[in-house]
Design an enzyme around this catalytic site. Sequence first.
Site: not given
Length: 188
Positions: A70-72, A74
């Site tokens: 997951l993106d940082r 998110t």
Amino acid sequence: MKRQTPIQLSADEVALVRGLVMYEDADILALNKPAGLSSQGGRGQVNTLDELLWAFAKPGKARPRLIHRLDRDTSGVILTAKTQPAASFLGKAMMRRAFSKTYLAIVTPGAPDPKGGVIDAPLRRVEQGREAYMQVCAADHPDAEAARSRYKTVKAGEGCALLQLDPETGRMHQLRVHLASIGRPIAG
């Protein structure tokens, strides 16, 4: 699983990652990743979730392995595999899209029009120095990667809306870039 050099974690780091456990059995860990914690390293990241997984390693054995990222910025559920058979099974299931991913996001300045639909806009990776980001591009751009995101307005309020998002592809920052491209950036 590939052997890696263990990382020494502080008691606080071990407590942090153990506090993220939502589910655990002999084969998998499901973790509640908070926003602000990178899934993996790269571009100077420290204290990543991937590194914190050493808290679950058994002596002389490999640590659990991330199945996806997951993106940082998110938050959400991250699956990890504790065994090679689990990593293989989950990896293959991800590749054949046997999992569905659903996200919730608050966007501004209100609900999109139409209130639901598909954003089908190719993305390309742009690098500036040590930073990388994605941007919408023409389908015939040499670096274009197909990207599709489904969205549905769950609730609209004054100046914002809650959307349900279902990415059909998994490009870096895809949902953020797609929503910004239709004038409904994710708040925060």
